[in-house]
Design a protein around this motif. Structure first.
Motif, short mmCIF file in Angstrom:
data_model
loop_
_atom_site.label_atom_id
_atom_site.label_comp_id
_atom_site.label_asym_id
_atom_site.label_seq_id
_atom_site.Cartn_x
_atom_site.Cartn_y
_atom_site.Cartn_z
N ARG A 287 0.68 -1.25 0.06
CA ARG A 287 0.00 -0.08 -0.09
C ARG A 287 0.88 1.32 0.19
NH1 ARG A 287 -3.74 -3.31 -0.93
NH2 ARG A 287 -4.34 -1.83 -2.41
N GLY A 288 1.94 1.35 0.07
CA GLY A 288 3.03 2.46 0.08
C GLY A 288 2.82 2.95 1.58
N LEU A 289 2.62 2.48 2.48
CA LEU A 289 2.66 3.20 3.89
C LEU A 289 3.53 2.50 4.64
CD1 LEU A 289 -1.15 4.10 4.25
CD2 LEU A 289 0.53 5.70 3.68
N PRO A 290 4.15 3.23 5.88
CA PRO A 290 5.18 2.51 6.78
C PRO A 290 4.18 1.95 7.70
CG PRO A 290 4.78 4.88 7.28
CD PRO A 290 4.36 4.66 5.76
N VAL A 291 4.47 0.65 7.84
CA VAL A 291 3.56 -0.30 8.46
C VAL A 291 4.31 -1.45 9.33
CG1 VAL A 291 2.92 -1.77 6.69
CG2 VAL A 291 1.37 -1.76 8.47
N SER A 292 3.91 -1.50 10.50
CA SER A 292 4.67 -2.62 11.25
C SER A 292 3.48 -3.96 11.49
CB SER A 292 4.83 -1.95 12.59
OG SER A 292 5.31 -3.10 13.69
N VAL A 293 3.83 -5.06 11.39
CA VAL A 293 3.07 -6.19 11.23
C VAL A 293 3.61 -7.27 12.57
CG1 VAL A 293 1.98 -8.31 10.14
CG2 VAL A 293 2.36 -5.99 9.09
N ARG A 294 2.54 -7.88 13.18
CA ARG A 294 2.90 -8.72 14.15
C ARG A 294 1.85 -9.62 14.47
NH1 ARG A 294 5.18 -6.05 19.34
NH2 ARG A 294 6.81 -5.67 17.85
N GLY A 295 2.23 -10.98 14.92
CA GLY A 295 0.98 -11.76 14.99
C GLY A 295 1.25 -13.14 14.67
N SER A 296 0.21 -14.21 14.81
CA SER A 296 0.19 -15.50 14.67
C SER A 296 0.27 -15.77 13.21
CB SER A 296 -0.90 -16.08 15.44
OG SER A 296 -0.97 -15.80 16.85
N VAL A 297 1.24 -15.97 12.57
CA VAL A 297 1.50 -16.23 11.11
C VAL A 297 0.95 -17.71 10.77
CG1 VAL A 297 3.88 -16.88 11.41
CG2 VAL A 297 2.95 -15.90 9.20
N ALA A 298 1.20 -18.61 11.47
CA ALA A 298 0.64 -19.93 11.17
C ALA A 298 -0.92 -19.92 11.22
CB ALA A 298 1.31 -21.08 12.09
N SER A 299 -1.37 -19.33 12.06
CA SER A 299 -2.85 -19.15 12.35
C SER A 299 -3.53 -18.18 11.30
CB SER A 299 -3.37 -19.07 13.71
OG SER A 299 -2.94 -20.03 14.61
N ALA A 300 -2.59 -17.48 10.73
CA ALA A 300 -2.94 -16.17 9.85
C ALA A 300 -4.03 -15.05 10.79
CB ALA A 300 -3.52 -16.76 8.43
N VAL A 301 -3.52 -14.96 11.73
CA VAL A 301 -4.38 -13.79 12.66
C VAL A 301 -2.96 -12.55 12.99
CG1 VAL A 301 -5.57 -13.07 14.62
CG2 VAL A 301 -6.03 -15.24 13.48
#
Length: 445
Positions: A352-366
């Motif tokens: 999307r072209g915006l600074p964004v930080s992502v965190r979470g349960s990647v195997a559960s896709a949440v």
């Protein structure tokens, strides 16, 4: 996600978007009736605002019976009621259409004041809704047991109450192995909008035929009634815990996560931390897997060995500083997709072209994604709309967990839901007068 509602005097100035609910000619009679229940009632202050809407009063009931009495008075005087625990999630959801009474569950412990009745031989515990997850963990640990819900951590401290955790359906990293709050809840006591006490799973005061109250009320955001007690299935406290981690190339995430999820080391959680998912600062993702129980050290080393194919891996007995903590507080969204679509969902956010930080349960896709506090209204609306459309094609969706009203007013915080007609029928069954947290949930329920 906001700060807790209970803050020292003078530390949280009144916000200009927190108007007080106007008084009506019925307010004195309603207040007299509330006080006649014997429950502690106080005038609401700015820290009690829900999504910018300040209630008239705050009630602090100490039992299910007192909650029932308050709800009967509220029904008689047409008062809108919003339940609240520690207040750490009061800014989630849309602002209520009206809010007369904030029902503070902090004093809803069990009769002996301990907050928990522990049947350790059966791996079962009954708790009051006002008990904090931290206090519950301490009580259960004395018998070598635990409730496998991580709660939301802030600065290393687990926050939230039992009732608030159920109402918002928070689960945490170990959902991958142990499931969510719905899976661990085996009984619940609730008070409905008219003051009826209903119990599901256990001794029944009134059973609402045809409904699984535990599943209905978990994740209902206080729109169906008030949770006062809960009964949980427990697990033995793990003898040991280890975290194995690696910083892989972004393109290798699908293969790495699939390998970890299928590993015979049986990780309890597989978490992602990607502070610069949408930028070009060079900060790549980090993936950590938690291994618990027997031979945790050896099993974590086996994971580390397999992770070496993706980068320089490590094992630690210390919980990572970011574990179970949201990536941000002020502008926060949650992504949910089928597990196989986790990487395309990450790409939808990063593109999307915006600074964004992502965190979470990647195997559960949440996953949770945080945008900078200074994000503008148009930028935020474009981000939410674009990512939501991409996730819809993947069979998932996006929910706005937290955002200032001035940038969130142009978006639907919940997004579309195919279950909305059914949810409206359930709302009509449990709260026909629309007095429980009105307008807070999906579709303005």
């Amino acid at each position: 996600m906001g700060s807790p509602r209970r803050t020292p005097a003078g530390t949280s100035p009144e916000a200009p978007h927190a108007p007080e609910t106007p008084e009506t000619s019925e307010a004195p009679d309603a207040l007299d009736a509330l006080e006649a229940t014997g429950v502690t009632i106080r005038r609401a202050g700015p820290d009690d605002a829900v999504g910018g809407v300040r209630p008239r009063w705050v009630a602090l009931p100490e039992s299910t019976a007192e909650v029932a009495a308050l709800m009967r008075v509220s029904a008689a005087h047409d008062l809108a009621v919003v339940p609240a625990g520690e207040g750490t999630r009061l800014d989630r959801g849309a602002p209520p259409e009206r809010c007369d009474l904030l029902l503070d569950t902090c004093c809803l412990l069990l009769g002996d004041g301990s907050g928990v009745a522990h049947s350790f031989g059966d791996l079962v515990a009954r708790t009051g809704a006002g008990l904090s997850l931290d206090a519950l963990a301490t009580a259960l640990s004395r018998a070598g047991q635990e409730l496998a819900l991580d709660g939301v951590r802030r600065d290393g401290v687990v926050g939230g109450t039992v009732g608030g955790t159920l109402a918002t359906a928070d689960a945490g990293p170990r959902r991958f192995r142990h499931g969510t709050a719905r899976d661990l809840l085996i009984g619940v006591t609730v008070v409905l909008a008219d003051g009826t006490v209903a119990v599901s799973g256990g001794t029944v005061v009134k059973n609402v035929a045809g409904y699984d109250l535990g599943k209905l009320f978990t994740g209902s955001y206080g729109t169906l009634g008030v949770i006062t007690e809960a009964v949980f299935r427990l697990h033995p406290l793990p003898a040991d815990r280890r975290w194995a981690g690696v910083a892989p190339p972004a393109a290798a995430l699908p293969a790495l996560v699939a390998e970890l999820a299928a590993s015979q080391a049986e990780p309890s959680a597989i978490e992602l931390d990607w502070p610069d998912a949408g930028g070009d600062a060079g900060g790549g993702p980090v993936v950590c897997a938690l291994v618990e129980g027997v031979a945790a050290g050896a099993r974590a080393e086996a994971l580390r060995a397999s992770m070496e194919a993706y980068g320089s891996a490590w094992v630690t007995s210390d919980v990572p500083a970011w574990w179970a903590e949201p990536p941000g507080e002020e502008v926060l969204v949650e992504l949910r997709v089928p597990p196989a679509a986790a990487y395309p969902a990450l790409h939808a956010v990063a593109s999307r072209g915006l600074p964004v930080s992502v965190r979470g349960s990647v195997a559960s896709a949440v996953l949770q994604a945080a945008l900078p506090p200074e994000t503008g209204e148009a930028e935020f609306a474009g981000f939410v709309t674009g990512v939501r459309e991409d996730l819809g094609r993947l069979g998932g969706g996006l929910t706005v967990l937290a955002a200032p009203p001035e940038i969130a007013r142009g978006v639907d915080r919940w997004g579309p839901s195919g279950a909305l007609p059914l949810m409206r029928r359930v709302k009509e069954r449990f709260d026909p007068g629309r007095r429980m947290s009105p307008g807070r949930f999906v579709g303005g329920i």
